[in-house]
Design a protein around this motif. Structure first.
Motif, PDB file in Angstrom:
ATOM      1  N   ILE A   4       5.019   1.304  10.251  1.00 57.76           N
ATOM      2  CA  ILE A   4       3.864   2.088   9.790  1.00 57.76           C
ATOM      3  C   ILE A   4       3.967   2.328   8.292  1.00 57.76           C
ATOM      4  O   ILE A   4       2.999   2.141   7.542  1.00 57.76           O
ATOM      5  N   PHE A   5       5.170   2.724   7.838  1.00 56.03           N
ATOM      6  CA  PHE A   5       5.362   2.938   6.406  1.00 56.03           C
ATOM      7  C   PHE A   5       5.266   1.629   5.626  1.00 56.03           C
ATOM      8  O   PHE A   5       4.781   1.614   4.491  1.00 56.03           O
ATOM      9  N   LEU A   6       5.695   0.533   6.227  1.00 52.95           N
ATOM     10  CA  LEU A   6       5.559  -0.767   5.578  1.00 52.95           C
ATOM     11  C   LEU A   6       4.104  -1.108   5.338  1.00 52.95           C
ATOM     12  O   LEU A   6       3.723  -1.552   4.242  1.00 52.95           O
ATOM     13  N   VAL A   7       3.267  -0.885   6.334  1.00 55.83           N
ATOM     14  CA  VAL A   7       1.838  -1.170   6.186  1.00 55.83           C
ATOM     15  C   VAL A   7       1.208  -0.236   5.158  1.00 55.83           C
ATOM     16  O   VAL A   7       0.415  -0.677   4.308  1.00 55.83           O
ATOM     17  N   ILE A  12      -1.001   0.324  -0.339  1.00 51.67           N
ATOM     18  CA  ILE A  12      -1.012   1.027  -1.628  1.00 51.67           C
ATOM     19  C   ILE A  12      -0.676   0.081  -2.770  1.00 51.67           C
ATOM     20  O   ILE A  12      -1.398   0.016  -3.780  1.00 51.67           O
ATOM     21  N   LEU A  13       0.408  -0.687  -2.625  1.00 47.84           N
ATOM     22  CA  LEU A  13       0.851  -1.543  -3.719  1.00 47.84           C
ATOM     23  C   LEU A  13      -0.104  -2.700  -3.988  1.00 47.84           C
ATOM     24  O   LEU A  13      -0.387  -3.024  -5.149  1.00 47.84           O
ATOM     25  N   VAL A  14      -0.645  -3.299  -2.947  1.00 45.15           N
ATOM     26  CA  VAL A  14      -1.591  -4.394  -3.152  1.00 45.15           C
ATOM     27  C   VAL A  14      -2.905  -3.862  -3.710  1.00 45.15           C
ATOM     28  O   VAL A  14      -3.545  -4.526  -4.533  1.00 45.15           O
ATOM     29  N   SER A  15      -3.306  -2.662  -3.337  1.00 43.42           N
ATOM     30  CA  SER A  15      -4.523  -2.070  -3.903  1.00 43.42           C
ATOM     31  C   SER A  15      -4.360  -1.788  -5.388  1.00 43.42           C
ATOM     32  O   SER A  15      -5.283  -2.034  -6.178  1.00 43.42           O
ATOM     33  N   GLY A  34      -8.364  -7.177  -0.862  1.00 47.49           N
ATOM     34  CA  GLY A  34      -7.070  -6.532  -1.095  1.00 47.49           C
ATOM     35  C   GLY A  34      -6.465  -5.987   0.187  1.00 47.49           C
ATOM     36  O   GLY A  34      -5.256  -6.082   0.402  1.00 47.49           O
ATOM     37  N   LEU A  35      -7.297  -5.434   1.053  1.00 50.39           N
ATOM     38  CA  LEU A  35      -6.808  -4.921   2.334  1.00 50.39           C
ATOM     39  C   LEU A  35      -6.312  -6.048   3.221  1.00 50.39           C
ATOM     40  O   LEU A  35      -5.249  -5.939   3.846  1.00 50.39           O
ATOM     41  N   ILE A  36      -7.045  -7.141   3.250  1.00 53.19           N
ATOM     42  CA  ILE A  36      -6.626  -8.293   4.053  1.00 53.19           C
ATOM     43  C   ILE A  36      -5.312  -8.859   3.522  1.00 53.19           C
ATOM     44  O   ILE A  36      -4.395  -9.168   4.289  1.00 53.19           O
ATOM     45  N   MET A  37      -5.197  -8.973   2.200  1.00 57.38           N
ATOM     46  CA  MET A  37      -3.960  -9.498   1.619  1.00 57.38           C
ATOM     47  C   MET A  37      -2.773  -8.571   1.880  1.00 57.38           C
ATOM     48  O   MET A  37      -1.662  -9.037   2.105  1.00 57.38           O
ATOM     49  N   SER A  38      -2.999  -7.262   1.868  1.00 62.48           N
ATOM     50  CA  SER A  38      -1.900  -6.340   2.126  1.00 62.48           C
ATOM     51  C   SER A  38      -1.443  -6.423   3.578  1.00 62.48           C
ATOM     52  O   SER A  38      -0.249  -6.319   3.865  1.00 62.48           O
ATOM     53  N   LEU A  39      -2.363  -6.631   4.504  1.00 62.00           N
ATOM     54  CA  LEU A  39      -1.976  -6.787   5.903  1.00 62.00           C
ATOM     55  C   LEU A  39      -1.234  -8.099   6.128  1.00 62.00           C
ATOM     56  O   LEU A  39      -0.255  -8.141   6.889  1.00 62.00           O
ATOM     57  N   VAL A  40      -1.656  -9.158   5.455  1.00 66.46           N
ATOM     58  CA  VAL A  40      -0.934 -10.432   5.534  1.00 66.46           C
ATOM     59  C   VAL A  40       0.470 -10.278   4.957  1.00 66.46           C
ATOM     60  O   VAL A  40       1.457 -10.751   5.528  1.00 66.46           O
ATOM     61  N   PHE A  41       0.579  -9.578   3.841  1.00 68.93           N
ATOM     62  CA  PHE A  41       1.866  -9.318   3.216  1.00 68.93           C
ATOM     63  C   PHE A  41       2.773  -8.523   4.157  1.00 68.93           C
ATOM     64  O   PHE A  41       3.966  -8.837   4.299  1.00 68.93           O
ATOM     65  N   ALA A  42       2.243  -7.514   4.829  1.00 73.10           N
ATOM     66  CA  ALA A  42       3.031  -6.699   5.751  1.00 73.10           C
ATOM     67  C   ALA A  42       3.503  -7.531   6.946  1.00 73.10           C
ATOM     68  O   ALA A  42       4.654  -7.413   7.377  1.00 73.10           O
ATOM     69  N   VAL A  43       2.635  -8.375   7.477  1.00 67.53           N
ATOM     70  CA  VAL A  43       3.021  -9.220   8.613  1.00 67.53           C
ATOM     71  C   VAL A  43       4.114 -10.204   8.197  1.00 67.53           C
ATOM     72  O   VAL A  43       5.075 -10.423   8.952  1.00 67.53           O
ATOM     73  N   LEU A  44       4.010 -10.779   7.000  1.00 67.32           N
ATOM     74  CA  LEU A  44       5.056 -11.685   6.519  1.00 67.32           C
ATOM     75  C   LEU A  44       6.392 -10.968   6.360  1.00 67.32           C
ATOM     76  O   LEU A  44       7.444 -11.524   6.696  1.00 67.32           O
ATOM     77  N   LEU A  45       6.367  -9.743   5.879  1.00 64.29           N
ATOM     78  CA  LEU A  45       7.607  -8.978   5.754  1.00 64.29           C
ATOM     79  C   LEU A  45       8.211  -8.646   7.114  1.00 64.29           C
ATOM     80  O   LEU A  45       9.428  -8.664   7.271  1.00 64.29           O
ATOM     81  N   ILE A  46       7.372  -8.363   8.090  1.00 67.52           N
ATOM     82  CA  ILE A  46       7.869  -8.097   9.442  1.00 67.52           C
ATOM     83  C   ILE A  46       8.503  -9.353  10.029  1.00 67.52           C
ATOM     84  O   ILE A  46       9.559  -9.291  10.665  1.00 67.52           O
ATOM     85  N   ILE A  47       7.897 -10.510   9.790  1.00 69.26           N
ATOM     86  CA  ILE A  47       8.461 -11.772  10.277  1.00 69.26           C
ATOM     87  C   ILE A  47       9.788 -12.068   9.587  1.00 69.26           C
ATOM     88  O   ILE A  47      10.764 -12.470  10.230  1.00 69.26           O
ATOM     89  N   ILE A  48       9.850 -11.862   8.289  1.00 68.98           N
ATOM     90  CA  ILE A  48      11.099 -12.088   7.557  1.00 68.98           C
ATOM     91  C   ILE A  48      12.184 -11.151   8.062  1.00 68.98           C
ATOM     92  O   ILE A  48      13.348 -11.546   8.225  1.00 68.98           O
ATOM     93  N   ASP A  49      11.834  -9.902   8.351  1.00 66.58           N
ATOM     94  CA  ASP A  49      12.798  -8.941   8.880  1.00 66.58           C
ATOM     95  C   ASP A  49      13.318  -9.372  10.250  1.00 66.58           C
ATOM     96  O   ASP A  49      14.481  -9.172  10.575  1.00 66.58           O
TER      97      ASP A  49
END
Length: 65
Positions: A4-7, A12-15, A34-49
């Protein structure tokens, strides 16, 4: 809870990045993109984790006999 905090932080950061880049280019920020890109970024970080092992390299190579 950490996801949740990651998202939240990715939104915030992508905005902020979206706002700064559009201000430099003298355009208007596209908040939906920007919202779509931030969600894609969050999903990629979850996959990397999930892919990177949580143990240290010393613990992975050690065999306890």
């Amino acid at each position: 809870m950490r996801y949740i905090f990651l998202v939240i932080w990715s939104v915030i950061l992508v905005s902020v990045l979206n706002y700064v880049v559009s201000a430099i280019n003298q355009g208007t920020p596209d908040w939906n993109q920007g919202l779509i890109m931030s969600l894609v970024f969050a999903v990629l970080l979850i996959i990397i984790d999930a892919v990177i092992p949580s143990e240290s390299p010393k613990a992975i190579g050690r065999e306890d006999h």
